[in-house]
Write a protein that holds these residues in place. Structure first.
Motif, mmCIF file in Angstrom:
data_model
loop_
_atom_site.group_PDB
_atom_site.id
_atom_site.type_symbol
_atom_site.label_atom_id
_atom_site.label_comp_id
_atom_site.label_asym_id
_atom_site.label_seq_id
_atom_site.Cartn_x
_atom_site.Cartn_y
_atom_site.Cartn_z
ATOM 1 N N GLY A 1 0.331 -1.206 -0.523
ATOM 2 C CA GLY A 1 -0.399 -0.234 -0.384
ATOM 3 C C GLY A 1 0.940 1.571 0.179
ATOM 4 N N GLU A 2 0.376 2.442 0.374
ATOM 5 C CA GLU A 2 1.146 3.693 0.635
ATOM 6 C C GLU A 2 1.844 3.602 2.590
ATOM 7 O OE1 GLU A 2 1.611 5.777 -1.919
ATOM 8 O OE2 GLU A 2 -0.134 4.662 -2.474
ATOM 9 N N PRO A 3 2.847 3.703 1.954
ATOM 10 C CA PRO A 3 3.592 4.131 3.166
ATOM 11 C C PRO A 3 3.216 5.199 4.491
ATOM 12 C CG PRO A 3 4.484 4.656 1.445
ATOM 13 C CD PRO A 3 4.194 4.923 0.769
ATOM 14 N N THR A 4 2.830 4.401 5.698
ATOM 15 C CA THR A 4 1.742 4.135 6.290
ATOM 16 C C THR A 4 2.113 4.661 7.670
ATOM 17 O OG1 THR A 4 0.135 3.513 5.229
ATOM 18 C CG2 THR A 4 -0.538 4.359 7.804
ATOM 19 N N PRO A 5 1.694 6.231 8.463
ATOM 20 C CA PRO A 5 2.334 6.828 9.629
ATOM 21 C C PRO A 5 2.626 5.888 10.569
ATOM 22 C CG PRO A 5 1.775 8.645 8.772
ATOM 23 C CD PRO A 5 1.097 7.426 7.214
ATOM 24 N N GLU B 1 0.564 -0.462 4.725
ATOM 25 C CA GLU B 1 -0.613 0.249 5.037
ATOM 26 C C GLU B 1 -1.333 -1.271 5.256
ATOM 27 O OE1 GLU B 1 -4.232 1.737 2.283
ATOM 28 O OE2 GLU B 1 -2.385 2.001 1.267
ATOM 29 N N HIS B 2 -0.788 -1.935 4.997
ATOM 30 C CA HIS B 2 -1.890 -3.853 5.027
ATOM 31 C C HIS B 2 -1.027 -4.715 5.842
ATOM 32 C CE1 HIS B 2 -4.518 -2.565 2.640
ATOM 33 N NE2 HIS B 2 -3.507 -2.066 1.540
ATOM 34 N N TRP B 3 -0.302 -4.519 6.904
ATOM 35 C CA TRP B 3 0.906 -4.639 7.646
ATOM 36 C C TRP B 3 0.606 -5.372 8.837
ATOM 37 C CZ3 TRP B 3 -1.133 -5.053 12.584
ATOM 38 C CH2 TRP B 3 -2.228 -4.747 13.037
#
Length: 279
Positions: free
Chosen positions: A213-217, A229-231
């Motif tokens: 996904g997108e890099p997510t904080p 994003e989908h850890w």
């Protein structure tokens, strides 16, 4: 288990990653917390208590950009090392190191540097299972040959094993093997591939790119870093029941051969007899 206190090491490498995070934000580069670092963020809100390294992964385009410009973007004393920036570097992936420190991972490997974080480039893979397995096999063989080229041939004495290593060192050069590993990795473009490969896991490391996904904080210790994003899908694919703490004898550490927080690695005098001192 390591014989040293790993908490100071954890805090030291966290500073390296914070510097990398700032550079990536400023220059719009994608990165993801990876492997045990991503697991630590989810399960422990920071470091896995016994973990003594940090891993991030970057799509190939972003990885190459960071490695090419790290010397101008990263604050001192941090610097990037990889096959493209250091002609003697033995890894198939890069590191960001603290050049004011000295670290030797393995007694019988001829490479030394500073305290580091690992940076894995992410590349695409072919679409068929046969081609995927062939690609993984070619990488694994080449990676092992690089290891042997840099290994003390007499690690296990002067018997048949040393003869094999000496033969490999005579037949293959570091430069040609690193060029071969890069050809294997970049053959399949990340952005146009539906699947990617974590080469550290071999064939089982193939996954749908959509999992990233997108890099997510995500919170890590006392700061925000960029995770997957989908850890949940990623961690379940890599570790299975990832929220269960492994048994004590399954808790992996490096137990580095030499570690000095106050010695710049370029000033370290390496007395190991088999090490070739590169100019």
């Amino acid at each position: 288990m390591a014989s040293y206190d790993i908490r100071p090491l954890q805090l030291h490498i966290l500073k390296i990653l914070q510097a990398v995070d700032q550079v990536c934000q400023e220059h719009h580069l994608r990165y993801y917390l990876w492997a045990g670092t991503m697991l630590g963020a989810v399960r422990h809100k920071g470091f896995i208590p016994w973990d003594d390294d940090m891993d991030i992964a970057m799509p190939r385009k972003d990885y190459d950009t960071l490695m090419a410009h790290a010397h101008e973007w990263l604050p001192q004393p941090f610097e990037a090392v990889c096959a493209e920036t250091d002609p003697n570097y033995p890894g198939g992936f890069g590191k960001i190191i603290d050049a004011s420190t000295t670290l030797i991972e393995r007694e019988h490997s001829d490479y030394l540097g500073g305290v580091y974080i690992d940076v894995f480039p992410l590349d695409g893979v072919p679409s068929t299972r046969f081609a995927q397995k062939l690609n993984c096999m070619r990488y694994a063989i080449t990676d092992r040959l690089i290891y042997y080229v840099h290994r003390n041939p007499y690690k296990h004495g002067h018997g048949f094993d040393s003869l094999i290593i000496k033969t490999i060192q005579a037949l293959f050069t570091h430069k040609e093997l690193q060029a071969a590993i890069r050809r294997i990795r970049v053959k399949y473009d990340y952005d146009s591939s539906k699947k990617i490969l974590d080469y550290d896991d071999g064939f089982s490391g193939i996954m749908d790119k959509s999992i990233l996904g997108e890099p997510t904080p995500i919170k890590f210790e006392d700061c925000l870093l960029m995770g997957l994003e989908h850890w949940d899908k990623y961690l379940a694919n890599k570790y299975g029941d990832y929220m269960t703490i492994p048994k004590h004898d399954e808790q992996r550490q490096h137990n580095f051969f030499y570690l000095d927080y106050n010695m710049p690695y370029r000033a370290y005098h390496d007395t190991r007899k088999f090490v070739k001192h590169h100019e």
